[in-house]
Write a protein that holds these residues in place. Structure first.
Motif, short mmCIF file in Angstrom:
data_model
loop_
_atom_site.label_atom_id
_atom_site.label_comp_id
_atom_site.label_asym_id
_atom_site.label_seq_id
_atom_site.Cartn_x
_atom_site.Cartn_y
_atom_site.Cartn_z
N ARG A 293 -45.07 -51.10 69.66
CA ARG A 293 -46.56 -50.97 70.16
C ARG A 293 -47.35 -49.83 69.64
N TRP A 294 -46.59 -48.74 69.17
CA TRP A 294 -47.23 -47.52 68.90
C TRP A 294 -46.87 -46.99 67.41
N LEU A 295 -45.73 -47.08 66.91
CA LEU A 295 -45.57 -46.46 65.63
C LEU A 295 -46.07 -46.69 64.57
N PRO A 296 -46.35 -48.24 64.29
CA PRO A 296 -47.06 -48.63 63.08
C PRO A 296 -48.52 -47.98 63.30
N GLY A 297 -49.00 -47.73 64.11
CA GLY A 297 -50.35 -47.08 64.07
C GLY A 297 -50.33 -45.66 63.87
N CYS A 298 -49.29 -45.05 64.08
CA CYS A 298 -48.88 -43.63 63.90
C CYS A 298 -49.08 -43.29 62.66
N ILE A 299 -48.28 -44.41 61.62
CA ILE A 299 -48.27 -44.51 60.27
C ILE A 299 -49.59 -44.60 59.53
N THR A 300 -50.50 -45.38 60.15
CA THR A 300 -51.85 -45.51 59.54
C THR A 300 -52.98 -44.62 59.94
N ALA A 301 -52.77 -43.88 60.91
CA ALA A 301 -53.64 -43.10 61.59
C ALA A 301 -54.65 -44.06 62.52
N ASP A 302 -54.44 -45.11 62.82
CA ASP A 302 -54.93 -45.86 63.95
C ASP A 302 -54.57 -45.25 65.19
N VAL A 303 -53.66 -44.62 65.26
CA VAL A 303 -53.14 -43.91 66.30
C VAL A 303 -52.90 -42.46 65.93
N ILE A 304 -53.67 -41.61 66.46
CA ILE A 304 -53.53 -40.24 66.45
C ILE A 304 -52.91 -39.33 67.66
N THR A 305 -51.85 -38.96 67.52
CA THR A 305 -51.19 -38.27 68.91
C THR A 305 -51.39 -36.66 69.12
N GLY A 306 -51.42 -36.51 70.42
CA GLY A 306 -51.17 -35.22 70.75
C GLY A 306 -50.19 -35.06 71.72
N ILE A 307 -49.83 -33.58 72.13
CA ILE A 307 -48.87 -33.66 73.37
C ILE A 307 -49.47 -32.74 74.32
N ALA A 308 -49.54 -33.26 75.82
CA ALA A 308 -50.42 -32.41 76.61
C ALA A 308 -49.15 -31.84 77.76
N MET A 309 -48.84 -30.38 77.42
CA MET A 309 -48.16 -29.69 78.07
C MET A 309 -48.90 -28.41 79.06
N THR A 310 -49.56 -27.82 78.37
CA THR A 310 -50.45 -26.48 78.82
C THR A 310 -51.32 -26.96 79.69
N GLU A 311 -51.36 -26.25 80.89
CA GLU A 311 -52.43 -26.41 81.74
C GLU A 311 -53.24 -25.03 82.02
N PRO A 312 -54.23 -24.93 82.46
CA PRO A 312 -55.04 -23.87 82.53
C PRO A 312 -54.37 -22.67 83.61
N GLY A 313 -53.32 -23.19 84.37
CA GLY A 313 -52.41 -22.24 85.04
C GLY A 313 -51.11 -22.08 84.77
N THR A 314 -50.82 -22.95 83.97
CA THR A 314 -49.46 -23.10 83.29
C THR A 314 -49.14 -23.12 81.81
#
Length: 382
Positions: A110-131
């Motif tokens: 579902r996701w990897l082919p788009g990650c290779i063409t930039a149809d899917v651009i990813t981010g990782i959401a760890m940090t929070e305003p208080g953490t």
């Protein structure tokens, strides 16, 4: 600096083609991207067309099946252009590997082919305003409701927050779990999910073209099919993958140091003061000698780490050392180099000014250097 020991002719060709591509497609526009505070998605797409997005992904999903050594080259060449391109390394070597390692076959398709063409651009959401560094205490919750999780919370400082359309979100699926880290899971949230919105693009001291944003979840309905791996295993997945993230940051810092040293040597040899080149003064020579030594030591240490990492060894302690030492070294070098440029070092038209602004955050992101020292001390048995 010289090539790595692991570089073959294939690596050299890969580096040359990437460098030529960036000379044509990135360097002439980079200053403008910095002014506009954005790297255009059209550039991401061109990277994809050339095979520079996620080349490590298996061929069955559209990748090239290359190892991390090619990722090293991509990170290095992007850093030579400017640190605002870190979002590409984050996508290639930090977020997508979570999908590769922990995703189901269906999720990968579902996701990897788009990650290779930039149809899917990813981010990782760890940090929070208080953490920040205290990941076990994230407050964003994902409570199961039939075939969906209901997600509530806020994330901040998210790299690729504006251009991104697929976010790996660290959530609490069991807020009552003891110890707390057992309640953490990873949930993939797609743009357009009801209840998920992006906040403003954050205004930073440096990394001006890098789109960093806040993300908001207000009763966001995320399908259970978007859970990555197993519920409650999120913390151990993060621990497994943070080694590579920190290595990527260390590589960027090393290249920044090499770049600053190179440009400063060029500058001091051509600039005259008191009728002779600035490079002829003993103070200049000593400063350059000190920086060149640090750069050389950093390169050797990093090379051995990259080799160990590719070989699958656990080098968490050494990577923590490299992340802390190389980012602080880069910061010191930026100060020394700016000083050697004199007043011109403070002018925006000189690249050293941008380096000076861009470097300090590397001591903060991907785990602060204080956290690196905690890890080192713990692993030394203290």
């Amino acid at each position: 600096m010289g090539k790595y020991r692991f570089e073959t002719d294939e690596h050299s060709m890969f580096r040359d083609s990437l460098r030529k591509f960036l000379e044509k497609e990135a360097q002439p526009y980079y200053d403008n991207w910095e002014k506009e505070r954005m790297i255009p998605i059209s550039f991401w797409r061109k990277l994809g067309e050339m095979g520079f997005l996620c080349p490590q992904v298996d061929e069955e999903y559209g990748g090239l099946g290359l190892d991390f050594s090619f990722g090293v080259i991509i990170n290095e060449e992007l850093e030579r252009v400017g640190t605002s391109l870190v979002g590409v390394g984050l996508h290639n070597d930090i977020v997508v590997p979570y999908i590769e390692s922990f995703g189901s076959d269906e999720q990968k398709k579902r996701w990897l082919p788009g990650c290779i063409t930039a149809d899917v651009i990813t981010g990782i959401a760890m940090t929070e305003p208080g953490t920040g560094s205290d990941l076990a205490n994230v407050q964003t919750t994902a409570i199961r409701d039939g075939d969906h999780y209901i997600v509530n919370g806020q994330k901040t400082f998210i790299t690729n927050g504006i251009n991104g359309n697929l976010f790996l979100v660290v959530v609490k699926t069991d807020p009552k779990a003891e110890p707390k880290h057992r309640g953490i899971s990873l949930l993939v949230v797609e743009e357009g999910t009801p209840g998920f919105t992006k906040g403003r693009k954050l205004d930073k001291v440096g990394l001006h073209a890098q789109d960093t944003a806040e993300l908001f979840f207000e009763d966001a309905r995320v399908p259970v099919a978007n859970l990555l791996g197993e519920e409650g295993k999120g913390f151990s997945y993060l621990m497994e993958k943070l080694q590579q993230e920190r290595l990527v940051v260390a590589i960027g810092a090393q290249i920044a140091s090499e770049d600053m040293l190179e440009m400063t040597i060029d500058y001091v040899t051509s600039r005259k003061a008191f009728g002779k080149p600035v490079s002829s003064f003993q103070n200049t020579q000593f400063k350059i000698a000190e920086m060149a030594t640090k750069v050389e030591l950093g390169k050797s240490f990093l090379e051995s780490l990259i080799e160990d990492h590719i070989a699958g060894k656990d080098v968490v302690t050494k990577v923590s050392m490299a992340k802390y030492w190389l980012t602080e070294t880069a910061r010191d070098i930026s100060v020394e180099c700016m000083q050697l440029y004199g007043g011109y070092g403070y002018m925006e038209e000189y690249k050293i000014a941008r380096r000076y602004r861009d470097i300090p955050v590397a001591s903060i992101y991907a785990g602060t250097n204080e956290i690196m020292k905690v890890i080192i001390a713990k692993n030394l048995g203290l």
